[in-house]
Design an enzyme around this catalytic site. Structure first.
Site, short mmCIF file in Angstrom:
data_model
loop_
_atom_site.label_atom_id
_atom_site.label_comp_id
_atom_site.label_asym_id
_atom_site.label_seq_id
_atom_site.Cartn_x
_atom_site.Cartn_y
_atom_site.Cartn_z
N ARG A 1 0.82 -1.24 0.00
CA ARG A 1 0.00 0.00 0.00
C ARG A 1 0.84 1.27 0.00
NH1 ARG A 1 -2.82 -3.01 3.97
NH2 ARG A 1 -4.55 -4.13 3.02
N LYS B 1 2.37 11.66 -10.97
CA LYS B 1 1.46 10.86 -11.81
C LYS B 1 2.18 9.56 -12.14
CE LYS B 1 -1.58 14.03 -14.25
NZ LYS B 1 -1.95 14.57 -15.57
N GLU C 1 7.92 18.52 -24.35
CA GLU C 1 7.33 18.93 -23.06
C GLU C 1 7.79 20.34 -22.67
OE1 GLU C 1 4.88 17.51 -21.71
OE2 GLU C 1 4.97 15.37 -22.03
N LYS D 1 6.19 23.44 -12.85
CA LYS D 1 5.33 22.28 -12.58
C LYS D 1 5.07 22.13 -11.08
CE LYS D 1 4.34 17.52 -13.62
NZ LYS D 1 4.59 16.35 -14.47
N GLU E 1 -5.49 17.28 -10.14
CA GLU E 1 -5.96 17.74 -11.44
C GLU E 1 -7.46 18.02 -11.50
OE1 GLU E 1 -3.80 16.02 -14.83
OE2 GLU E 1 -5.67 16.15 -15.94
N ARG F 1 -4.03 22.05 -12.72
CA ARG F 1 -3.12 21.04 -13.28
C ARG F 1 -3.51 20.63 -14.70
NH1 ARG F 1 -0.02 16.02 -10.25
NH2 ARG F 1 1.23 15.49 -12.06
N ASN G 1 -1.74 19.63 -19.57
CA ASN G 1 -2.15 18.76 -20.68
C ASN G 1 -2.25 19.51 -22.00
OD1 ASN G 1 -2.40 16.46 -19.03
ND2 ASN G 1 -4.36 17.23 -18.29
N HIS H 1 -1.84 17.73 -25.29
CA HIS H 1 -1.79 16.30 -24.99
C HIS H 1 -3.01 15.50 -25.47
CE1 HIS H 1 1.76 17.22 -22.74
NE2 HIS H 1 1.86 15.99 -22.25
N HIS I 1 -1.77 12.54 -27.50
CA HIS I 1 -1.92 11.12 -27.12
C HIS I 1 -2.56 10.34 -28.26
CE1 HIS I 1 -1.73 11.65 -22.45
NE2 HIS I 1 -0.56 11.45 -22.98
N HIS J 1 5.96 9.87 -27.28
CA HIS J 1 5.10 10.81 -26.54
C HIS J 1 5.44 12.27 -26.88
CE1 HIS J 1 2.64 12.22 -23.21
NE2 HIS J 1 3.63 13.04 -22.91
P1 NAD Z 1 11.33 6.38 -22.27
O1 NAD Z 1 11.33 6.16 -20.83
O2 NAD Z 1 10.83 5.30 -23.15
O3 NAD Z 1 12.80 6.80 -22.71
C1 NAD Z 1 13.07 7.02 -24.06
C2 NAD Z 1 14.27 6.20 -24.54
O4 NAD Z 1 15.47 6.75 -24.01
C3 NAD Z 1 14.23 4.75 -24.09
O5 NAD Z 1 14.68 3.94 -25.14
C4 NAD Z 1 15.24 4.72 -22.94
O6 NAD Z 1 15.82 3.45 -22.77
C5 NAD Z 1 16.26 5.72 -23.42
N1 NAD Z 1 17.07 6.37 -22.40
C6 NAD Z 1 16.70 6.76 -21.17
N2 NAD Z 1 17.70 7.46 -20.59
C7 NAD Z 1 18.72 7.49 -21.46
C8 NAD Z 1 20.00 8.09 -21.46
N3 NAD Z 1 20.44 8.84 -20.44
N4 NAD Z 1 20.80 7.91 -22.54
C9 NAD Z 1 20.35 7.20 -23.61
N5 NAD Z 1 19.15 6.64 -23.69
C10 NAD Z 1 18.33 6.79 -22.62
O7 NAD Z 1 10.45 7.67 -22.67
P2 NAD Z 1 10.40 9.17 -22.15
O8 NAD Z 1 10.30 9.99 -23.38
O9 NAD Z 1 11.45 9.48 -21.16
O10 NAD Z 1 9.00 9.19 -21.39
C11 NAD Z 1 7.79 8.94 -22.05
C12 NAD Z 1 6.81 8.35 -21.07
O11 NAD Z 1 6.59 9.30 -20.03
C13 NAD Z 1 5.46 8.04 -21.67
O12 NAD Z 1 5.04 6.79 -21.21
C14 NAD Z 1 4.55 9.12 -21.12
O13 NAD Z 1 3.21 8.72 -21.01
C15 NAD Z 1 5.18 9.38 -19.79
N6 NAD Z 1 4.93 10.72 -19.23
C16 NAD Z 1 4.53 10.80 -17.94
C17 NAD Z 1 4.32 12.03 -17.37
C18 NAD Z 1 3.94 12.13 -15.91
O14 NAD Z 1 3.62 13.21 -15.44
N7 NAD Z 1 4.00 11.04 -15.17
C19 NAD Z 1 4.49 13.21 -18.11
C20 NAD Z 1 4.90 13.09 -19.43
C21 NAD Z 1 5.13 11.82 -19.98
N1 GLY Z 2 2.25 15.64 -17.47
C1 GLY Z 2 1.05 16.18 -16.94
C2 GLY Z 2 1.01 16.25 -15.44
O1 GLY Z 2 1.93 15.88 -14.76
O2 GLY Z 2 0.03 16.68 -14.92
#
Ligand code: NAD
Ligand code: GLY
Length: 352
Positions: A114, A136, A178, A216, A226, A230, A234, A237, A241, A251
């Site tokens: 939990r 998130k 972003e 942020k 949100e 918040r 988006n 987005h 998406h 993304h």
């Molecule tokens: P990812 O985690 O897939 O990373 C992108 C690529 O970079 C992967 O192949 C990874 O292995 C590689 N990588 C990571 N660090 C590296 C480094 N230092 N050097 C070389 N390669 C490296 O994708 P992302 O773009 O980081 O994140 C996208 C994800 O984040 C999506 O799933 C999206 O929905 C999510 N997201 C979440 C939030 C949130 O608020 N939680 C906000 C925006 C996006």
């Molecule tokens: N990436 C959108 C949020 O964190 O609210």
């Protein structure tokens, strides 16, 4: 190293930004209990010395890299591994990677017993400026992005820009996706991006990381779950998406196209100031030009738009609700009947 405090009703989280953030904070966080590390295959292969120096003897789960692995099966394997490792309530999960690792790692931490402490160590630009902050957490399910998840704040986020040195150019572009979102919400970031010709210049990007995080943190502090402010995070987005899911773009790229199209729609509907909206679209163009790629095939955009119906902001009455830029530093929401939304997207594709 800069310290940013993010205080919500459930947690006071700390975010440290700088090349010494990990060196200064990680040893203390690792002390005294059994811990768990989640990372992906790319990060693990690129940083053997980092894992050896800090996580020798700690259970490390290495997930296959890629969005397609941000799913229930992976979550279950991670949780099983946490249980097998004998983690306790006092244990910490360290999520070392991009947004995929941060999202699924945060969710595993929220669910295990939990809720155990989660430390985010973001290694992509996207994760450093955005996803590691704000709590998130999620996995995708049945072709719908982030449909299963929880708000669960990390206790600390350690942001070291040095990780970006190994990041492929396309991933830099995704992170800039972003950052452009923050430009749509924050006048200072907007001005910086307007002035800068080479958006991927490393020092320029490093200077923006802290600014985006501060923006942020302030938004999340005001509206963790949100229900209001918040939603601004988006911008771009809803359509982004949908594009991400239907074209297979990543993304950040989806967000860039989404931002362009939603800004176009907002201008056409008289919601966004034209001069400002065009400048924002110029920034998007600069970002998209960072890596050579053929324009995605948007001929099926009407069908792709169906995916926007599953966006969490919609209320299910055949309306699509988007957060859009209105003027410098000002955003609003725009709701359109689904058919009008599709028409607007088709118009926007033509002005790409
Ligand atoms: P990812 O985690 O897939 O990373 C992108 C690529 O970079 C992967 O192949 C990874 O292995 C590689 N990588 C990571 N660090 C590296 C480094 N230092 N050097 C070389 N390669 C490296 O994708 P992302 O773009 O980081 O994140 C996208 C994800 O984040 C999506 O799933 C999206 O929905 C999510 N997201 C979440 C939030 C949130 O608020 N939680 C906000 C925006 C996006
Ligand atoms: N990436 C959108 C949020 O964190 O609210």
């Amino acid at each position: 190293m800069q310290e940013i405090i993010l205080q919500t009703p459930t947690m006071t989280g700390k975010i440290y930004v700088g090349e010494d953030a990990i060196k200064n904070r990680l040893p203390a966080l690792l002390q005294g209990q059994k811990n768990f590390v989640l990372t992906d295959t790319n990060v693990y292969a690129l940083y053997p010395d980092f894992f050896k120096e800090y996580f020798d003897g700690t259970e490390i789960f290495v997930l296959a890299a890629g969005e397609e692995n941000k799913n229930f099966q992976s979550l279950q394997s991670i949780l099983e591994s946490m249980s097998k490792a004998g983690l306790l309530r006092t244990s910490r999960l360290f999520a070392v990677g991009g947004g995929v690792i941060g999202d699924i790692g945060g969710l595993a931490a929220a669910l295990y017993m939990r809720g155990i402490s989660c430390v985010q160590i973001p290694t992509t630009l996207l994760a450093q400026v955005d996803s590691s902050v704000g709590g998130k957490t999620a996995v995708d399910l049945g072709g719908v992005k982030n449909i299963v998840g929880a708000f669960y704040q990390p206790c600390e986020v350690l942001v070291n820009p040095a990780f970006l040195q190994t990041l492929p150019q396309r991933e830099i572009k995704c992170g800039i996706g972003e950052i452009v979102k923050y430009a749509a919400l924050n006048g200072e970031i907007f001005d910086a991006l307007c002035k800068q010709d080479t958006l991927d210049e490393p020092q320029f990007l490093t200077s923006l990381i802290e600014k985006c995080i501060r923006h942020k943190a302030q938004v999340v502090q005001a509206d963790e779950k949100e229900s209001g402010e918040r939603r601004s995070l988006n911008v771009g987005h809803t359509t982004g998406h949908a594009i991400e899911l239907s074209t297979g773009l990543s993304h950040g790229e989806g967000v860039l196209y989404g931002m362009f199209m939603e800004t176009q729609t907002a201008m056409e509907k008289g919601v966004c100031e034209k001069e400002y909206g065009e400048k924002l679209q110029q920034i998007v163009r600069k970002a998209l030009a960072l890596t050579p790629m053929s324009a995605p095939d948007f001929s099926g955009i009407a069908k792709d738009a169906e995916k926007a119906k599953s966006d969490k902001k919609n209320t299910g009455n055949n309306q699509i609700t988007m957060s859009v830029a209105k003027a410098k530093g000002v955003w609003t929401t725009l709701s359109l009947p689904f058919e009008k939304y599709v028409q607007a997207l088709e118009n926007a594709v033509n002005s790409l």
